[in-house]
Design a protein around this motif. Sequence first.
Motif, PDB file in Angstrom:
ATOM      1  N   VAL A   1     -14.376   1.899   3.695  1.00  0.00           N
ATOM      2  CA  VAL A   1     -13.489   2.504   2.687  1.00  0.00           C
ATOM      3  C   VAL A   1     -13.448   1.628   1.430  1.00  0.00           C
ATOM      4  CG1 VAL A   1     -11.097   3.143   2.173  1.00  0.00           C
ATOM      5  CG2 VAL A   1     -12.094   3.725   4.391  1.00  0.00           C
ATOM      6  N   ARG A   2     -13.370   0.319   1.646  1.00  0.00           N
ATOM      7  CA  ARG A   2     -13.342  -0.591   0.484  1.00  0.00           C
ATOM      8  C   ARG A   2     -14.617  -0.464  -0.336  1.00  0.00           C
ATOM      9  NH1 ARG A   2     -10.576  -3.960   4.323  1.00  0.00           N
ATOM     10  NH2 ARG A   2      -8.463  -4.409   3.565  1.00  0.00           N
TER      11      ARG A   2
ATOM     12  N   PRO B   1     -12.206   0.504   7.792  1.00  0.00           N
ATOM     13  CA  PRO B   1     -11.589  -0.140   6.627  1.00  0.00           C
ATOM     14  C   PRO B   1     -12.606  -0.754   5.657  1.00  0.00           C
ATOM     15  CG  PRO B   1     -10.401  -0.722   8.630  1.00  0.00           C
ATOM     16  CD  PRO B   1     -11.596   0.066   9.067  1.00  0.00           C
TER      17      PRO B   1
ATOM     18  N   PHE C   1       0.848  -1.200   0.000  1.00  0.00           N
ATOM     19  CA  PHE C   1       0.000   0.000   0.000  1.00  0.00           C
ATOM     20  C   PHE C   1       0.872   1.233   0.000  1.00  0.00           C
ATOM     21  CE2 PHE C   1      -2.548   3.503   1.200  1.00  0.00           C
ATOM     22  CZ  PHE C   1      -3.841   3.208   0.816  1.00  0.00           C
TER      23      PHE C   1
ATOM     24  N   VAL D   1     -16.328   6.489   5.049  1.00  0.00           N
ATOM     25  CA  VAL D   1     -14.885   6.190   4.933  1.00  0.00           C
ATOM     26  C   VAL D   1     -14.192   6.157   6.290  1.00  0.00           C
ATOM     27  CG1 VAL D   1     -14.604   7.020   2.565  1.00  0.00           C
ATOM     28  CG2 VAL D   1     -14.387   8.646   4.445  1.00  0.00           C
TER      29      VAL D   1
ATOM     30  N   ALA E   1      -3.870   1.983   6.704  1.00  0.00           N
ATOM     31  CA  ALA E   1      -3.621   2.854   5.559  1.00  0.00           C
ATOM     32  C   ALA E   1      -4.927   3.241   4.873  1.00  0.00           C
ATOM     33  CB  ALA E   1      -2.688   2.162   4.569  1.00  0.00           C
ATOM     34  N   LEU E   2      -5.907   2.323   4.888  1.00  0.00           N
ATOM     35  CA  LEU E   2      -7.194   2.617   4.243  1.00  0.00           C
ATOM     36  C   LEU E   2      -7.898   3.784   4.920  1.00  0.00           C
ATOM     37  CD1 LEU E   2      -8.681  -0.944   3.544  1.00  0.00           C
ATOM     38  CD2 LEU E   2      -7.821   0.694   1.867  1.00  0.00           C
ATOM     39  N   VAL E   3      -7.821   3.878   6.239  1.00  0.00           N
ATOM     40  CA  VAL E   3      -8.569   4.932   6.933  1.00  0.00           C
ATOM     41  C   VAL E   3      -7.743   6.188   7.195  1.00  0.00           C
ATOM     42  CG1 VAL E   3     -10.141   3.301   8.064  1.00  0.00           C
ATOM     43  CG2 VAL E   3      -8.077   4.060   9.257  1.00  0.00           C
ATOM     44  N   CYS E   4      -6.446   6.160   6.957  1.00  0.00           N
ATOM     45  CA  CYS E   4      -5.614   7.338   7.263  1.00  0.00           C
ATOM     46  C   CYS E   4      -6.041   8.520   6.390  1.00  0.00           C
ATOM     47  CB  CYS E   4      -4.134   7.039   7.032  1.00  0.00           C
ATOM     48  SG  CYS E   4      -3.131   8.534   7.215  1.00  0.00           S
TER      49      CYS E   4
ATOM     50  N   ASN F   1      -5.384  -2.141   6.759  1.00  0.00           N
ATOM     51  CA  ASN F   1      -6.538  -1.438   7.336  1.00  0.00           C
ATOM     52  C   ASN F   1      -6.201  -0.010   7.769  1.00  0.00           C
ATOM     53  OD1 ASN F   1      -8.226  -3.561   6.963  1.00  0.00           O
ATOM     54  ND2 ASN F   1      -8.541  -4.027   9.127  1.00  0.00           N
TER      55      ASN F   1
ATOM     56  N   VAL G   1      -9.598  11.105   2.925  1.00  0.00           N
ATOM     57  CA  VAL G   1      -9.836   9.743   2.429  1.00  0.00           C
ATOM     58  C   VAL G   1     -10.645   9.813   1.128  1.00  0.00           C
ATOM     59  CG1 VAL G   1     -10.680   7.435   2.968  1.00  0.00           C
ATOM     60  CG2 VAL G   1      -9.868   8.904   4.805  1.00  0.00           C
TER      61      VAL G   1
ATOM     62  N   ARG H   1      -8.456  10.777  -1.691  1.00  0.00           N
ATOM     63  CA  ARG H   1      -7.543   9.700  -2.062  1.00  0.00           C
ATOM     64  C   ARG H   1      -8.257   8.623  -2.884  1.00  0.00           C
ATOM     65  NH1 ARG H   1      -6.595   6.478   2.610  1.00  0.00           N
ATOM     66  NH2 ARG H   1      -7.608   4.771   1.535  1.00  0.00           N
TER      67      ARG H   1
END
Lengths: 263, 76
Positions: free
Chosen positions: A200-201, A197, A21, A194, B59-62, B57, A42, A45
Motif C-alpha cells: 500500500v505504501r 501494508p 491515521f 494494495v 488502517a493501510l489495508v482496510c 498497518n 483501498v 482511498r
Amino acid sequence: MAEQQQQLTSEDIIQEENLVFDRTQLLTDNVFHYCPGCGHGVAHRLIMEVVEELEVQDKAIGIAPVGCSVLAYNYMDIDMQEAAHGRAPALATGIKRTMPDKYVFTYQGDGDLAAIGTAETIHACNRGENVAIFFINNGIYGMTGGQMAPTTLEKMKSSTTPYGRNIKQMGNPLKITELVAELPGTYYVTRQAVHKPGAVRKAKKAIKKAFEYQKLEKGLSFVEIVINCNSGWKMEPVDANKWMDENFLPYYPLGDIKVPEKK
Amino acid sequence: MAKLQGRIVVDTEKCKGCGVCIPACPFDVIALADNVNSKGFHYAYMKNPEACTGCVNCALVCPDAVIQVYRKKATA
Ligand SMILES: Cc1ncc(C[n+]2csc(CCOP(=O)(O)OP(=O)(O)O)c2C)c(N)n1
Ligand code: SF4
Ligand code: SF4
C-alpha cells in the motif's frame, strides 16, 4: 533487565493530538458498495489521499469506468465524469486538452481497459496524452458475475471458464501493462498492489508520481494496481489475498516497468 | 526509554468484517467480534489493545477506510 513501561490507558491515547491515521476528507461518507475485502476501496482511498496531499482537489478530474467501480464518483469528492465502457482514455484526452491545467486521471478495471477499451488504451498511451491511467486488475469481470477477462490466468476458473482458462481455446492472459510500456508515449509504467501494508505504501508513492509527472507535462503515466475479487474468485478475502500472492503476482510481478531516464 | 503505544478506533457500523486487517497487524491485536453490526457483519475490535503500537498497518489495508489510529509515546 527489562524496564518497567508505563501502560497508557485508552483514554490517554485516544486524543485528537495523538491521531496518526484518519479517513481522508476527500472520500465522501458514503459506504462503498464493494464486497467486503475488495481492493477497490483501498485504491480509491490512495488516489484521494494523494489528491489531498498535493492540494489539487479543485483541479482533479477523474473518469469513472463501467465495471464494479462505475459509481466511483459517489465516493471520490472531486469532479468526475462517467465514460462509456472502455472509453475513459478518450474522455481523459478531450478533458485534458481543453483544460490543460487540470489533473486528469482514469480509473478502469481490466475488462474495461484491456478488453472493450483496448483501442482507446493503446492509442492514448501511444499519443502520450498528459494524463494518468489507474488500471485496477482483478483478473476477472467482477461486476457482471466473474466472467473471464483478458487478464485471467491460465487454468484460472471463472464463470465462463469453469474448468479453468484453456490457452489453446481462449488465448493467453494479456500483460497489457508490459505492452503499453513499449509505446513511446508512456513516461512512467508500474505495477503495484494494495493487499499488504508495504504494498500500500509503495502503491501510494506510484500514484503520487503519476500526478507529479502530469504537472511536469511528461506524458502518460500508467499505474496498474492488482487487487483481489474475492467474490468472483469464490474465496474468503484473506484467502483471496494469499492466492493472489501465490498465483497472480508470479505472472504479474510487482514493480516499475518503465521509469524516466535519469539525465 | 520511550515506547509507542497505540489504539485503533473502528467505525463498527461501517466495518464489513472482511478480516483483512487481522493478518496485517504485526502484534495480533485485532479479531472479529462475536457480535454483529446492523448489517450483520462481525466487526473488527481490539482483542489485545495493550499490544498495539499505532503502526497504522491495519488502517493501510482496510478496504473501507474505517480504522482510525492513535499513537502516544509512553516514558518509562
Ligand atoms: C458496451 C457494454 N458492453 C458490456 C457491458 C457489460 N459489462 C459491464 S461491466 C463489464 C466488465 C467489467 O469488468 P472490469 O472492467 O474488469 O471491472 P470490475 O467489475 O472487475 O472491477 C461488462 C462486460 C456494458 N455495461 N456495456
Ligand atoms: S479491514 Fe476494515 S472493514 Fe475489514 S474487518 Fe478490518 S476494519 Fe473491518
Ligand atoms: S496500529 Fe498496528 S499494532 Fe495497532 S492494531 Fe493496527 S496494525 Fe496492529
